[in-house]
Enzyme design. Sequence first.
Site, PDB file in Angstrom:
ATOM      1  N   ARG A  90      -7.876  -0.514   0.976  1.00  0.00           N
ATOM      2  CA  ARG A  90      -8.377  -1.746   0.302  1.00  0.00           C
ATOM      3  C   ARG A  90      -8.836  -1.470  -1.161  1.00  0.00           C
ATOM      4  O   ARG A  90      -8.663  -2.293  -1.708  1.00  0.00           O
ATOM      5  CB  ARG A  90      -9.496  -2.315   1.119  1.00  0.00           C
ATOM      6  N   GLU A 105      -9.462   3.764   2.048  1.00  0.00           N
ATOM      7  CA  GLU A 105      -9.151   3.780   0.869  1.00  0.00           C
ATOM      8  C   GLU A 105      -7.991   2.727   0.346  1.00  0.00           C
ATOM      9  O   GLU A 105      -7.941   2.435  -0.810  1.00  0.00           O
ATOM     10  CB  GLU A 105      -8.427   5.182   0.786  1.00  0.00           C
ATOM     11  N   ASP A 156      -2.577  10.059   3.746  1.00  0.00           N
ATOM     12  CA  ASP A 156      -4.166   9.612   3.875  1.00  0.00           C
ATOM     13  C   ASP A 156      -4.596  10.668   4.689  1.00  0.00           C
ATOM     14  O   ASP A 156      -4.703  10.722   6.057  1.00  0.00           O
ATOM     15  CB  ASP A 156      -4.104   8.371   4.379  1.00  0.00           C
ATOM     16  N   ASP A 216       1.490   6.069   5.788  1.00  0.00           N
ATOM     17  CA  ASP A 216       0.518   5.362   5.168  1.00  0.00           C
ATOM     18  C   ASP A 216       1.060   4.859   3.953  1.00  0.00           C
ATOM     19  O   ASP A 216       0.518   3.822   3.228  1.00  0.00           O
ATOM     20  CB  ASP A 216      -0.925   5.963   4.758  1.00  0.00           C
ATOM     21  N   ASP A 244     -12.299   6.956   3.821  1.00  0.00           N
ATOM     22  CA  ASP A 244     -11.177   6.808   4.442  1.00  0.00           C
ATOM     23  C   ASP A 244     -10.759   5.363   4.462  1.00  0.00           C
ATOM     24  O   ASP A 244      -9.625   4.793   4.875  1.00  0.00           O
ATOM     25  CB  ASP A 244     -11.213   7.484   5.984  1.00  0.00           C
ATOM     26  N   LYS A 254     -10.201  12.704   8.195  1.00  0.00           N
ATOM     27  CA  LYS A 254      -9.411  12.200   9.827  1.00  0.00           C
ATOM     28  C   LYS A 254      -9.766  13.491  10.621  1.00  0.00           C
ATOM     29  O   LYS A 254      -9.429  14.734  10.086  1.00  0.00           O
ATOM     30  CB  LYS A 254      -8.308  11.680   9.570  1.00  0.00           C
ATOM     31  N   LYS A 257       0.833  -1.209  -0.193  1.00  0.00           N
ATOM     32  CA  LYS A 257       0.038   0.040  -0.109  1.00  0.00           C
ATOM     33  C   LYS A 257       0.865   1.320  -0.172  1.00  0.00           C
ATOM     34  O   LYS A 257       1.667   1.404   0.913  1.00  0.00           O
ATOM     35  CB  LYS A 257      -0.801  -0.040   1.320  1.00  0.00           C
TER      36      LYS A 257
HETATM   37  N1  BES Z   1      -4.273   4.352   6.827  1.00  0.00           N
HETATM   38  C1  BES Z   1      -5.607   4.194   7.795  1.00  0.00           C
HETATM   39  C2  BES Z   1      -5.200   2.976   8.905  1.00  0.00           C
HETATM   40  C3  BES Z   1      -4.395   3.498   9.951  1.00  0.00           C
HETATM   41  C4  BES Z   1      -4.818   3.773  10.974  1.00  0.00           C
HETATM   42  C5  BES Z   1      -2.928   3.176   9.795  1.00  0.00           C
HETATM   43  C6  BES Z   1      -3.950   4.345  12.188  1.00  0.00           C
HETATM   44  C7  BES Z   1      -2.132   3.855  10.849  1.00  0.00           C
HETATM   45  C8  BES Z   1      -2.559   4.095  12.183  1.00  0.00           C
HETATM   46  C9  BES Z   1      -6.571   3.681   6.805  1.00  0.00           C
HETATM   47  O1  BES Z   1      -6.684   4.113   5.628  1.00  0.00           O
HETATM   48  C10 BES Z   1      -8.029   3.996   7.479  1.00  0.00           C
HETATM   49  O2  BES Z   1      -8.128   5.034   7.630  1.00  0.00           O
HETATM   50  N2  BES Z   1      -8.568   2.892   7.952  1.00  0.00           N
HETATM   51  C11 BES Z   1      -9.972   3.223   8.740  1.00  0.00           C
HETATM   52  C12 BES Z   1     -10.750   2.355   8.044  1.00  0.00           C
HETATM   53  C13 BES Z   1     -12.189   2.451   8.697  1.00  0.00           C
HETATM   54  C14 BES Z   1     -12.815   3.709   7.784  1.00  0.00           C
HETATM   55  C15 BES Z   1     -12.979   1.013   8.347  1.00  0.00           C
HETATM   56  C16 BES Z   1      -9.808   3.112  10.212  1.00  0.00           C
HETATM   57  O3  BES Z   1      -9.052   1.944  10.498  1.00  0.00           O
HETATM   58  O4  BES Z   1     -10.238   3.729  10.962  1.00  0.00           O
HETATM   59 ZN    ZN Z   2      -4.848   4.683   4.725  1.00  0.00          ZN
HETATM   60 MN    MN Z   3      -7.609   5.895   5.363  1.00  0.00          MN
END
Ligand code: BES
Ligand code: ZN
Ligand code: MN
Length: 495
Positions: A353, A351, A272, A290, A349, A279, A267
């Site tokens: 996947r 994104e 992000d 990210d 968010d 966020k 990834k």
């Molecule tokens: N890049 C984030 C995941 C992340 C969170 C990495 C904290 C490092 C530290 C990812 O893109 C994300 O935002 N995931 C969301 C998914 C949710 C919306 C289902 C998350 O984990 O909050």
């Molecule tokens: Zn992300």
């Molecule tokens: Mn995200």
Amino acid sequence: MEFRVKGGSPWKQRTGCVVVGLYEGRKLSPAAAALDAASGQALGAIVQRGDLEGELGTTLLLHDVPDVACERVLLVGLGRKRDFHETSYRTALCAAVKALRTTGAGEATICLNELPVNGRDGAWKIEQGVLAVMEGLYRFDSLKSKPPDAKRALKKVVFHVGDGPETAAGEEAIARGQAIAEGVVLARDLGNLPGNLCTPTYLADQARELGKRHGFKVKILEKKDLEKLGMGAFLAVARGSPQPPKLIVMEYQGGASGAQPVALVGKGLTFDTGGISIKPAHEMDEMKFDMCGAASVFGAMHAAALMKLPINVVGIVPATENMPGGDAIKPGDIVATMSGQTVEILDTDAEGRLVLCDALTYVQKYKPAVVVDVATLTGAIVTALGHIATGMFCNDDALAREVLEAGERAWDRAWRMPLWNDYQDALKSNFADFPNVGPHAADAVIAACFLSRFTARLPWVHLDIAGTASRSGADKGATGRPVALLAHFLAGRAS
Ligand code: BES
Ligand code: ZN
Ligand code: MN
């Protein structure tokens, strides 16, 4: 940094510094005891003054210890003897190096390989020694106008291996450790570089550099190529940003031509923000990390090439930013993935996947023997496993064991999470084939379920490194994980 293995008596080492251990309760390690005896109990007497108790990771630097040949002796705390294990060994070495770099010693002899580490052999201790030394020396200060300690005295580290001969196995372990450490450093540097500098275009340039250095092929697919391929999910994420997306493809050919490659998919979100599902501001700077999945793919390919592994590896990185903007995707938007399946984007968010699913479809044209994707995918995996274990999902039990064992050998551990069909029910949409998020229970598992819909015909591993790829707080920075796991996995496949 130069590394050597060497035998002989600790007190006879003519070197800038000899490093020996002290267990909690002021108990001298064997090498420390040998120095103590040679010095007429001077070392023991100093310790009895109470300046170092032996707590793990503490250090005490001594000068001119009588009757020892080296200029300095560095005592390093090992913690309780019966608790001493792999992590303690790494911590002690790392602390020793951090203390060494504040001295003028150009060369150090480290006498910690004699310590029993949970049944690990000498080669393991040397390889991990190299990794720990490199970890202790690592700095990211290229963006400071006045790098705080540009002068670095330490040039050479010798691992003292008791009275045994310097073995070929030791030299091999050093070479392996150095290759992996270089991969780790590359991953950390890329991860630490901020989003304004580390853009998708920058990552593409870095891939070309890496290809040139090792003589492997690198292709960069541009936006128009992604459109032709029908990568609707990847392109959807990229829409909010003025930075053009890149699909980076690296082909390392160390094995027979025509041998099925191992595919690594990383990834590569160079930043992000969350997009329209933005966020919170708190700690959002850490979303520059990210792209650590991508960075670990770069690092693993670098290590594999340095080790000249006889194996074919294809590395694929979908690189983009996730930004809000007038043209950004909106919650509820529906896109067609390269696989033909349609996705309702309920949360912009989620994104990672979306970019991975198209990369995972694309990689199938290489007919890979196995696909490993690496991604800072969910906050939920941090809740589940913290910063110790990487979350591992796999659709094949033997492959899962192989990955876990690679992580154990590398001391870069992963823990298996379930990928049961029961979880798939969370992904239901009234408007498209499925949504990109479920109702937020077991988010890390649901993210893996989403990806599994693009990898059904493949032996596939998904590594969620959101907790392990970087650290927050005073030690904020990229860790370089899971480069070591991946390097060991590839080495295991190559042999
Ligand atoms: N890049 C984030 C995941 C992340 C969170 C990495 C904290 C490092 C530290 C990812 O893109 C994300 O935002 N995931 C969301 C998914 C949710 C919306 C289902 C998350 O984990 O909050
Ligand atoms: Zn992300
Ligand atoms: Mn995200």
